[in-house]
Design an enzyme around this catalytic site. Structure first.
Site, PDB file in Angstrom:
ATOM      1  NE  ARG A  28      71.281 -39.614  15.552  1.00  0.00           N
ATOM      2  CZ  ARG A  28      71.486 -39.493  14.248  1.00  0.00           C
ATOM      3  NH1 ARG A  28      71.304 -40.501  13.451  1.00  0.00           N
ATOM      4  NH2 ARG A  28      71.851 -38.338  13.742  1.00  0.00           N
ATOM      5  NE  ARG A  32      66.286 -44.379  11.177  1.00  0.00           N
ATOM      6  CZ  ARG A  32      66.926 -44.029  10.067  1.00  0.00           C
ATOM      7  NH1 ARG A  32      66.339 -44.198   8.898  1.00  0.00           N
ATOM      8  NH2 ARG A  32      68.138 -43.519  10.126  1.00  0.00           N
ATOM      9  NE  ARG A  41      61.230 -41.745  11.903  1.00  0.00           N
ATOM     10  CZ  ARG A  41      60.969 -41.942  10.610  1.00  0.00           C
ATOM     11  NH1 ARG A  41      60.028 -42.789  10.241  1.00  0.00           N
ATOM     12  NH2 ARG A  41      61.650 -41.267   9.699  1.00  0.00           N
ATOM     13  CG  ASP A  78      68.404 -33.757  13.773  1.00  0.00           C
ATOM     14  OD1 ASP A  78      68.757 -34.942  13.893  1.00  0.00           O
ATOM     15  OD2 ASP A  78      68.899 -32.979  12.943  1.00  0.00           O
ATOM     16  CE1 TYR A 155      73.852 -33.063   7.482  1.00  0.00           C
ATOM     17  CE2 TYR A 155      75.184 -32.115   9.235  1.00  0.00           C
ATOM     18  CZ  TYR A 155      74.739 -33.217   8.533  1.00  0.00           C
ATOM     19  OH  TYR A 155      75.170 -34.464   8.884  1.00  0.00           O
TER      20      TYR A 155
HETATM   21  O1  1CP Z   1      69.291 -40.559  20.838  1.00  0.00           O
HETATM   22  C1  1CP Z   1      69.909 -39.515  20.494  1.00  0.00           C
HETATM   23  O2  1CP Z   1      71.124 -39.496  20.249  1.00  0.00           O
HETATM   24  C2  1CP Z   1      69.129 -38.205  20.531  1.00  0.00           C
HETATM   25  C3  1CP Z   1      68.675 -37.592  19.377  1.00  0.00           C
HETATM   26  C4  1CP Z   1      69.555 -37.160  18.201  1.00  0.00           C
HETATM   27  C5  1CP Z   1      70.811 -36.526  18.166  1.00  0.00           C
HETATM   28  C6  1CP Z   1      71.729 -36.242  19.342  1.00  0.00           C
HETATM   29  C7  1CP Z   1      69.109 -37.253  16.872  1.00  0.00           C
HETATM   30  C8  1CP Z   1      67.857 -37.891  16.442  1.00  0.00           C
HETATM   31  N1  1CP Z   1      70.024 -36.610  16.069  1.00  0.00           N
HETATM   32  C9  1CP Z   1      71.072 -36.169  16.819  1.00  0.00           C
HETATM   33  C10 1CP Z   1      72.258 -35.419  16.386  1.00  0.00           C
HETATM   34  C11 1CP Z   1      72.545 -35.276  14.940  1.00  0.00           C
HETATM   35  N2  1CP Z   1      71.681 -35.098  13.894  1.00  0.00           N
HETATM   36  C12 1CP Z   1      73.853 -35.183  14.426  1.00  0.00           C
HETATM   37  C13 1CP Z   1      75.103 -35.211  15.278  1.00  0.00           C
HETATM   38  C14 1CP Z   1      75.488 -36.577  15.673  1.00  0.00           C
HETATM   39  C15 1CP Z   1      75.881 -37.507  14.536  1.00  0.00           C
HETATM   40  O3  1CP Z   1      76.914 -37.259  13.903  1.00  0.00           O
HETATM   41  O4  1CP Z   1      75.165 -38.490  14.352  1.00  0.00           O
HETATM   42  C16 1CP Z   1      73.768 -35.006  13.042  1.00  0.00           C
HETATM   43  C17 1CP Z   1      74.908 -34.879  12.059  1.00  0.00           C
HETATM   44  C18 1CP Z   1      72.382 -34.957  12.704  1.00  0.00           C
HETATM   45  C19 1CP Z   1      71.797 -34.712  11.362  1.00  0.00           C
HETATM   46  C20 1CP Z   1      70.895 -35.810  11.000  1.00  0.00           C
HETATM   47  N3  1CP Z   1      69.640 -35.939  11.493  1.00  0.00           N
HETATM   48  C21 1CP Z   1      71.182 -36.936  10.205  1.00  0.00           C
HETATM   49  C22 1CP Z   1      72.502 -37.223   9.508  1.00  0.00           C
HETATM   50  C23 1CP Z   1      72.398 -36.760   8.112  1.00  0.00           C
HETATM   51  C24 1CP Z   1      73.613 -37.024   7.254  1.00  0.00           C
HETATM   52  O5  1CP Z   1      73.500 -37.898   6.377  1.00  0.00           O
HETATM   53  O6  1CP Z   1      74.646 -36.362   7.388  1.00  0.00           O
HETATM   54  C25 1CP Z   1      70.035 -37.747  10.194  1.00  0.00           C
HETATM   55  C26 1CP Z   1      69.811 -39.032   9.470  1.00  0.00           C
HETATM   56  C27 1CP Z   1      69.071 -37.101  11.038  1.00  0.00           C
HETATM   57  C28 1CP Z   1      67.715 -37.598  11.414  1.00  0.00           C
HETATM   58  C29 1CP Z   1      67.654 -38.176  12.782  1.00  0.00           C
HETATM   59  N4  1CP Z   1      67.980 -37.488  13.936  1.00  0.00           N
HETATM   60  C30 1CP Z   1      67.719 -38.268  15.034  1.00  0.00           C
HETATM   61  C31 1CP Z   1      67.215 -39.531  14.548  1.00  0.00           C
HETATM   62  C32 1CP Z   1      66.769 -40.672  15.425  1.00  0.00           C
HETATM   63  C33 1CP Z   1      67.180 -39.451  13.148  1.00  0.00           C
HETATM   64  C34 1CP Z   1      66.655 -40.513  12.215  1.00  0.00           C
HETATM   65  C35 1CP Z   1      65.284 -40.109  11.846  1.00  0.00           C
HETATM   66  C36 1CP Z   1      64.313 -41.214  11.695  1.00  0.00           C
HETATM   67  O7  1CP Z   1      63.639 -41.603  12.666  1.00  0.00           O
HETATM   68  O8  1CP Z   1      64.185 -41.668  10.562  1.00  0.00           O
END
Ligand code: 1CP
Length: 347
Positions: A28, A32, A41, A78, A155
């Protein structure tokens, strides 16, 4: 081509080399906690519009490279784009997280699209990869990624993130054929998706199994190990030179033997396992990645320095890529990331 590969530190670690200073990137790293991410964003409108805008997705991927000089960039996208490409509805609720239409019956499953339809939705992601290959510094490795089938299924079944993956376990036990059909569809889609990322220029791919830890015993073998092995084998058959990183988060003892059982080149470790234990039991089989607790990016200070040094030292006798044990959180202080990198690189 060969010379370029040899100068990239992450590719050297993934090939099994022990380097004096481990290469570093951060889960990540585009997110944010960075003001420049929040600005882009906002420009995109919302998170999904950012993912599907190749110019802006490339821009946020590059931001942490410019700011910190990480050794790798990870494609900004994502894991939930694959369910969307298969026909699930997907939206994000501010302050809560993702929501999807649920799959709990054969009728729900029958509505899903065939695997070859996913590119209609995912084409912009491949364009992001192409832009990044042009714009990244020569020494920076580009990592593509997808969710592992089990994690993506949790999911799709629940329609949201769940603390214990209860709905997915209920379907797994209550309607095993349907659960396995869903996993098979996601597995096939993931092979297609990662293949296209590689064709577009991804140099490494990572498979995120964030919820692998809730699969135990035989279920871990069948639904975490086997799909990861299947994806890895399919990719290796087409792209033998592309390294694969597996991340069966919170697998515990399941980390032991994961390299051999799946064929991945590197096993990413969460911070619930001690570096000394992982060096003895996991790194002996190949490259490992990890595993500083993300909270140090919030708290900083001497604890961050001490723990970073301890991890570097524990993994210093084998191939290691420094990373966090999970993604950096939005409340992190960007200065602490600098401190972590300086500690890894400067001792
Ligand atoms: O910088 C990076 O790592 C690249 C981008 C990236 C990656 C690799 C994002 C952007 N998401 C992911 C993978 C991801 N997404 C995973 C696997 C890794 C982990 O466990 O963190 C999972 C489970 C998700 C699903 C997801 N997408 C969640 C988690 C939900 C939950 O509560 O279980 C969330 C909050 C997102 C949104 C998201 N994806 C990425 C970002 C930066 C965000 C936040 C969105 C925002 O800007 O508000």
């Amino acid at each position: 081509m060969k010379d370029a590969v040899q100068t990239k530190t992450i590719l050297r670690s993934l090939a099994g080399e022990t380097l004096p200073t481990p290469p570093i990137w951060m889960m990540r790293q585009a997110g944010r906690y960075l003001p420049e991410y929040k600005a882009t964003r906002a420009q995109a409108g919302d998170f999904l519009s950012l993912c599907y805008n190749p110019e802006l997705a490339a821009e946020v991927t590059l931001q942490p490279i410019r700011r910190y000089g990480f050794d790798a960039a990870i494609l900004f996208a994502d894991i939930l784009l694959v369910p969307q490409a298969l026909g699930a509805d997907l939206w994000f609720v501010t302050g809560e997280g993702p929501r999807l239409s649920t799959i709990t019956s054969q009728t729900d499953f029958d509505v899903l699209k065939p695997v070859d339809a996913i590119h209609d939705t995912l084409n912009p992601i491949y364009e992001t990869v192409r832009i990044l290959r042009r714009e990244l510094p020569a020494e920076t490795t580009l990592i593509g990624f997808a969710g592992a089938p089990w994690t993506v299924a949790t999911y799709m079944i629940a329609g949201q993130g769940t603390p214990d993956q209860g709905p997915a376990h209920a379907l797994r036990m209550g309607n095993t054929p349907l659960f396995e059909a869903l996993l098979a569809r996601i597995t096939a889609a993931t092979i297609e998706y990662l293949s296209m990322q590689i064709e577009a220029g991804a140099e490494v791919v990572k498979i995120f199994d964030s919820w692998a830890g809730s699969l135990k015993g035989e279920a871990f073998q069948k639904y975490a190990v086997a799909p990861c092995a299947e994806i890895t084998a399919a990719l290796k058959a087409k792209y033998p030179h592309i390294p694969v990183i597996g991340f069966p988060r919170e697998a515990g003892d399941g980390y032991i033997g994961f390299h051999a059982a799946t064929g991945v080149d590197c096993v990413a470790l969460d911070n619930s396992v001690s570096p000394d234990w992982a060096a003895a039991n996991v790194q002996k089989d190949g490259c490992v990645q990890g595993n500083l607790a993300s909270r140090h990016m919030v708290t900083g200070g001497q604890d961050l320095v001490d723990e970073t040094r301890a991890i570097v030292k524990a993994f210093s006798n084998g191939p290691h890529i420094f990373n966090l044990g999970h993604g950096i959180t939005p409340d992190a202080d960007p200065e602490n990331v600098t401190l972590m990198i300086e500690t890894v690189r400067g001792g």
